[in-house]
Design a protein around this motif. Structure first.
Motif, mmCIF file in Angstrom:
data_model
loop_
_atom_site.group_PDB
_atom_site.id
_atom_site.type_symbol
_atom_site.label_atom_id
_atom_site.label_comp_id
_atom_site.label_asym_id
_atom_site.label_seq_id
_atom_site.Cartn_x
_atom_site.Cartn_y
_atom_site.Cartn_z
ATOM 1 N N MET A 99 34.589 -36.686 -13.590
ATOM 2 C CA MET A 99 33.781 -35.894 -12.684
ATOM 3 C C MET A 99 34.296 -34.255 -13.456
ATOM 4 S SD MET A 99 34.300 -36.932 -9.767
ATOM 5 C CE MET A 99 34.259 -35.983 -9.027
ATOM 6 N N ALA A 100 33.910 -33.968 -14.269
ATOM 7 C CA ALA A 100 34.049 -33.066 -15.249
ATOM 8 C C ALA A 100 32.497 -33.361 -15.392
ATOM 9 C CB ALA A 100 34.758 -32.962 -15.960
ATOM 10 N N PHE A 101 32.377 -34.033 -16.533
ATOM 11 C CA PHE A 101 30.421 -33.475 -16.183
ATOM 12 C C PHE A 101 29.785 -33.979 -15.308
ATOM 13 C CE2 PHE A 101 27.280 -36.148 -17.297
ATOM 14 C CZ PHE A 101 26.193 -35.978 -18.381
ATOM 15 N N PHE A 102 30.329 -34.628 -14.025
ATOM 16 C CA PHE A 102 29.354 -34.474 -13.239
ATOM 17 C C PHE A 102 29.412 -32.911 -12.283
ATOM 18 C CE2 PHE A 102 28.885 -34.136 -7.959
ATOM 19 C CZ PHE A 102 27.768 -35.100 -8.133
ATOM 20 N N CYS A 103 30.657 -31.951 -12.266
ATOM 21 C CA CYS A 103 30.545 -30.807 -12.154
ATOM 22 C C CYS A 103 29.776 -29.955 -13.337
ATOM 23 C CB CYS A 103 31.886 -30.002 -11.590
ATOM 24 S SG CYS A 103 32.596 -30.972 -10.351
ATOM 25 N N PHE A 104 30.240 -29.982 -14.468
ATOM 26 C CA PHE A 104 29.445 -29.327 -15.392
ATOM 27 C C PHE A 104 27.965 -29.533 -15.286
ATOM 28 C CE2 PHE A 104 26.826 -30.273 -19.790
ATOM 29 C CZ PHE A 104 27.378 -28.472 -19.969
ATOM 30 N N MET A 105 27.196 -30.979 -14.310
ATOM 31 C CA MET A 105 25.643 -31.296 -15.024
ATOM 32 C C MET A 105 25.388 -30.252 -12.903
ATOM 33 S SD MET A 105 24.303 -32.039 -17.478
ATOM 34 C CE MET A 105 22.643 -32.122 -16.451
ATOM 35 N N SER A 106 26.512 -30.559 -12.023
ATOM 36 C CA SER A 106 26.164 -29.624 -11.266
ATOM 37 C C SER A 106 25.550 -28.537 -10.655
ATOM 38 C CB SER A 106 26.758 -30.092 -9.825
ATOM 39 O OG SER A 106 26.996 -31.860 -10.008
ATOM 40 N N ILE A 107 27.119 -27.784 -11.333
ATOM 41 C CA ILE A 107 26.105 -26.100 -11.718
ATOM 42 C C ILE A 107 25.117 -25.766 -12.801
ATOM 43 C CG2 ILE A 107 27.884 -24.251 -12.959
ATOM 44 C CD1 ILE A 107 30.751 -25.554 -12.323
ATOM 45 N N LEU A 108 25.193 -26.355 -13.851
ATOM 46 C CA LEU A 108 24.008 -25.875 -15.002
ATOM 47 C C LEU A 108 22.525 -25.954 -13.883
ATOM 48 C CD1 LEU A 108 23.820 -25.191 -17.360
ATOM 49 C CD2 LEU A 108 22.941 -27.237 -18.181
ATOM 50 N N LEU A 109 22.810 -26.968 -13.161
ATOM 51 C CA LEU A 109 21.472 -27.676 -12.470
ATOM 52 C C LEU A 109 21.275 -26.364 -11.038
ATOM 53 C CD1 LEU A 109 21.527 -31.622 -12.130
ATOM 54 C CD2 LEU A 109 20.125 -29.745 -14.012
ATOM 55 N N THR A 134 24.262 -18.612 -17.120
ATOM 56 C CA THR A 134 24.869 -20.315 -16.433
ATOM 57 C C THR A 134 25.589 -21.168 -16.777
ATOM 58 O OG1 THR A 134 22.454 -19.728 -15.093
ATOM 59 C CG2 THR A 134 23.859 -22.232 -15.225
ATOM 60 N N LEU A 135 25.626 -21.221 -18.290
ATOM 61 C CA LEU A 135 26.036 -22.308 -19.265
ATOM 62 C C LEU A 135 27.841 -22.368 -19.177
ATOM 63 C CD1 LEU A 135 25.328 -24.456 -21.155
ATOM 64 C CD2 LEU A 135 25.251 -22.988 -23.387
ATOM 65 N N PRO A 136 28.018 -20.434 -19.505
ATOM 66 C CA PRO A 136 29.063 -20.358 -19.477
ATOM 67 C C PRO A 136 30.298 -20.853 -18.609
ATOM 68 C CG PRO A 136 28.317 -18.730 -20.726
ATOM 69 C CD PRO A 136 27.353 -19.799 -20.150
ATOM 70 N N ARG A 137 28.843 -20.854 -17.215
ATOM 71 C CA ARG A 137 30.020 -20.307 -15.841
ATOM 72 C C ARG A 137 30.021 -22.137 -15.193
ATOM 73 N NH1 ARG A 137 29.500 -16.937 -12.219
ATOM 74 N NH2 ARG A 137 30.034 -17.314 -9.893
ATOM 75 N N ALA A 138 28.446 -22.733 -16.150
ATOM 76 C CA ALA A 138 29.159 -24.550 -15.685
ATOM 77 C C ALA A 138 30.151 -25.334 -16.974
ATOM 78 C CB ALA A 138 27.781 -25.154 -16.692
ATOM 79 N N VAL A 139 30.727 -24.334 -18.325
ATOM 80 C CA VAL A 139 31.204 -24.950 -19.012
ATOM 81 C C VAL A 139 32.820 -24.580 -18.602
ATOM 82 C CG1 VAL A 139 32.581 -24.756 -21.348
ATOM 83 C CG2 VAL A 139 30.279 -24.676 -20.604
#
Length: 170
Positions: A99-109, A134-139
């Motif tokens: 879930m954390a990886f999916f949220c990270f990728m979703s925010i990044l995309l 975008t990258l800090p926000r996704a992290v």
């Protein structure tokens, strides 16, 4: 029924909180992108028609508060909702790392899509903005998403809408 009447009002309050308090607290750099995490949670918990409408509504609220191209967030949030729905059908959604990886990728995309549209319209370099914004926000969103999911699940249970398992396939 009351749940779906109060939910848009609660979502408007959360989007307003994100656009005012969280963005000012983090100076617009690496705040929590609460709206995408909400859309992913909706993708895991609510049936496709109601969830698609709520995702469209959240995207519309974000479009109204940020002043971005009309309909850009509404479109991307609906796409993220259905992606989360398809993701949930394939992989167990109670695994926090997934879930954390999916949220990270979703925010990044989503951030990449917004910056790409800005780049096409205004012809500016987007790589710097992608790395700086975008990258800090996704992290941050990826790290905090399991905690936020647990908070949402607790609130849902406190309101009497808790399902039998951690996530019920809708």
């Amino acid at each position: 029924m009351m749940y779906f009447i109060l939910l848009p009002l609660i979502l408007l309050i959360m989007v307003s909180f994100q656009a005012t308090v969280l963005d000012n607290l983090f100076f617009g750099k690496s705040g929590v992108d609460l709206s995408i995490i909400i859309v992913i949670y909706i993708g895991l918990r609510i049936k496709p028609l109601q969830g698609g409408i709520l995702s469209l509504l959240i995207g519309y609220f974000i479009d109204c508060t940020t002043g971005v191209l009309s309909g850009l967030h509404a479109f991307t949030y609906v796409v993220l909702f259905f992606t989360a729905k398809l993701y949930f059908l394939r992989i167990r959604a109670d695994k926090l790392a997934f879930m954390a990886f999916f949220c990270f990728m979703s925010i990044l995309l989503e951030g990449f899509a917004v910056l790409l549209f800005y780049g096409m319209l205004y012809e500016n370099g987007i790589l710097h903005n992608l790395l700086a914004f975008t990258l800090p926000r996704a992290v941050v969103g990826g790290i905090l998403s399991p905690v936020i999911f647990e908070i949402f699940h607790f609130v849902e249970g406190a309101l009497g809408y808790e399902n039998t398992g951690p996530f019920e396939r809708a």
